[in-house]
Design an enzyme around this catalytic site. Structure first.
Site, PDB file in Angstrom:
ATOM      1  N   ASP A 195       6.814 -10.867   6.718  1.00  0.00           N
ATOM      2  CA  ASP A 195       6.305 -12.159   6.274  1.00  0.00           C
ATOM      3  C   ASP A 195       5.431 -12.025   5.021  1.00  0.00           C
ATOM      4  O   ASP A 195       5.113 -10.904   4.593  1.00  0.00           O
ATOM      5  CB  ASP A 195       5.525 -12.852   7.408  1.00  0.00           C
ATOM      6  CG  ASP A 195       4.524 -11.931   8.107  1.00  0.00           C
ATOM      7  OD1 ASP A 195       4.235 -10.842   7.590  1.00  0.00           O
ATOM      8  OD2 ASP A 195       4.030 -12.313   9.179  1.00  0.00           O
ATOM      9  N   ASN A 238      -2.624 -16.088  19.420  1.00  0.00           N
ATOM     10  CA  ASN A 238      -1.939 -17.220  20.063  1.00  0.00           C
ATOM     11  C   ASN A 238      -0.492 -16.872  20.422  1.00  0.00           C
ATOM     12  O   ASN A 238       0.315 -17.752  20.706  1.00  0.00           O
ATOM     13  CB  ASN A 238      -1.982 -18.453  19.152  1.00  0.00           C
ATOM     14  CG  ASN A 238      -1.261 -18.221  17.825  1.00  0.00           C
ATOM     15  OD1 ASN A 238      -0.658 -17.165  17.598  1.00  0.00           O
ATOM     16  ND2 ASN A 238      -1.305 -19.201  16.937  1.00  0.00           N
TER      17      ASN A 238
HETATM   18  C1  GLP Z   1      -0.770 -11.768  11.077  1.00  0.00           C
HETATM   19  C2  GLP Z   1       0.637 -11.273  10.848  1.00  0.00           C
HETATM   20  C3  GLP Z   1       1.296 -10.844  12.135  1.00  0.00           C
HETATM   21  C4  GLP Z   1       0.367  -9.918  12.910  1.00  0.00           C
HETATM   22  C5  GLP Z   1      -0.893 -10.666  13.243  1.00  0.00           C
HETATM   23  C6  GLP Z   1      -1.865  -9.869  14.091  1.00  0.00           C
HETATM   24  O1  GLP Z   1      -0.829 -13.106  11.419  1.00  0.00           O
HETATM   25  N1  GLP Z   1       1.442 -12.274  10.228  1.00  0.00           N
HETATM   26  O2  GLP Z   1       2.527 -10.194  11.842  1.00  0.00           O
HETATM   27  O3  GLP Z   1       1.015  -9.483  14.083  1.00  0.00           O
HETATM   28  O4  GLP Z   1      -1.522 -11.015  12.023  1.00  0.00           O
HETATM   29  O5  GLP Z   1      -2.652  -9.060  13.288  1.00  0.00           O
HETATM   30  P1  GLP Z   1      -3.675  -7.980  13.850  1.00  0.00           P
HETATM   31  O6  GLP Z   1      -2.845  -6.809  14.227  1.00  0.00           O
HETATM   32  O7  GLP Z   1      -4.583  -7.708  12.698  1.00  0.00           O
HETATM   33  O8  GLP Z   1      -4.357  -8.590  14.997  1.00  0.00           O
END
Ligand code: GLP
Length: 249
Positions: free
Chosen positions: A73, A141
Site C-alpha cells: 500500500d 481495528n
Molecule cells: C499500517 C499499514 C498496515 C500495517 C499497520 C500496522 O496501517 N498500512 O499494513 O499492518 O499499519 O502497523 P504496525 O505494525 O506499526 O502496528
C-alpha cells in the site's frame, strides 16, 4: 448465496517479537529459494525486526538478485521523497540495503491519479505471475494493508479512505504539523487472497483484540483480517504479549 470455504489457519504463538521475526525469516527464506520468487511486503513497525534480519542475511551473502517484490500500500499524495511514504520506508528498511534495484520492486505511486494507478498496480502484480508469499501486519481495528473494516473480500487494488482510528495510529510516523493523508492506495483483500501463501505477524499488547478478532468469531468484512481464514495456506505468527487470553490447545 455466496458459499465460502473456511480453511485451517495456522497460528503459532512465539515468545517475543524476536522469536516471531526468526520464524518469519525461516518462512520467507523458503520463498527466496524459489527460482523466480515474488514477495509481497508490508510496512508498519511490526515487520521491522524481519527486515533487520533480511539486511543481515544480505550482508552475509544471501542473494536477493532474483527477487521481485510488491508493496502492499501507499498513502495518496506522498511520493518517494516524502519521508513518511511507504516507498521511502521500504527503500530504507529493506529494498536499498538488500540491493533490490528499481526494476525489481514496485509500490503504488501515491502521486499518480489514484484510480488509474490502482488498475496499473493490480495488472503489474498479475503480469509478474502473482505473489508467492505476502507478508502482512494488522491494524488495531483488524485492517490488512489499508483495507479498513467493511472492505469487500473480493476487492482489488484501489483508492480507499482511511478511518480516523488508522490516521490516529499512524500519526506517529509523521512529523509534527504534517497531517496523515485521508486516502491511500492498497492491494485489495481479493488481491491479497490471490497470493499463494500469506504470513501475518502480530506482536505486542496493543494487538490483543486484533488477534483474537482475526482468529475467533465470525468471518466478516467488519474484521478484514478474518479473510485469512478463507486462504488455503495462511499462517499467523504472534507473540505472547498479543496472544494474552487466547485459548491454548
Ligand atoms: C499500517 C499499514 C498496515 C500495517 C499497520 C500496522 O496501517 N498500512 O499494513 O499492518 O499499519 O502497523 P504496525 O505494525 O506499526 O502496528
Amino acid at each position: 448465496m455466496t458459499v465460502r470455504r473456511e480453511f485451517c489457519l495456522r497460528v503459532e504463538i512465539l515468545r517475543d517479537p524476536d522469536a516471531v521475526a526468526d520464524r518469519a525469516v525461516e518462512i520467507i527464506r523458503e520463498t527466496i529459494a524459489l527460482p523466480a520468487p515474488v514477495l509481497g511486503v508490508a510496512t508498519g513497525h511490526t515487520p521491522l525486526p524481519i527486515y533487520e534480519r533480511l539486511r543481515e542475511l544480505a550482508a552475509t551473502g544471501l542473494s536477493f538478485s532474483h527477487l521481485r517484490s510488491f508493496a502492499l500500500d501507499e498513502y495518496c499524495g506522498l511520493g518517494p521523497e516524502d519521508a513518511p511514504s511507504y516507498h521511502a520506508f521500504l527503500q530504507q528498511e529493506l529494498f536499498g540495503p538488500v540491493g533490490l534495484g528499481p526494476d525489481q520492486w514496485h509500490a503504488p505511486d501515491g502521486l499518480a491519479e489514484p484510480d488509474a494507478e490502482a488498475h496499473r498496480y493490480e495488472t503489474a502484480i498479475r503480469d509478474a505471475g502473482g505473489i508467492d508469499l505476502q507478508i502482512l501486519g494488522i491494524g488495531r481495528n483488524g485492517h490488512i494493508g489499508f483495507n479498513e473494516p467493511g472492505s469487500a473480500f473480493d476487492s482489488l487494488t484501489r483508492r480507499v479512505t482511511l478511518s480516523e482510528d488508522t490516521k490516529k495510529a499512524n500519526k506517529r510516523d509523521f512529523p509534527p504539523g504534517q497531517p496523515v493523508p485521508h486516502e491511500a492506495l492498497t492491494m485489495g483483500i481479493g488481491t491479497i487472497l490471490r497470493a499463494r501463501k500469506l504470513l501475518m505477524v502480530i506482536t505486542g499488547e496493543t494487538k490483543i483484540s486484533a488477534l483474537s478478532g482475526a482468529i475467533m468469531g465470525p468471518i466478516t468484512p467488519d474484521i478484514p483480517a478474518t479473510a485469512l481464514r478463507l486462504h488455503p495456506d495462511a499462517t499467523i505468527l504472534a507473540d505472547e504479549a498479543a496472544a494474552v487470553g487466547l485459548p491454548r490447545i
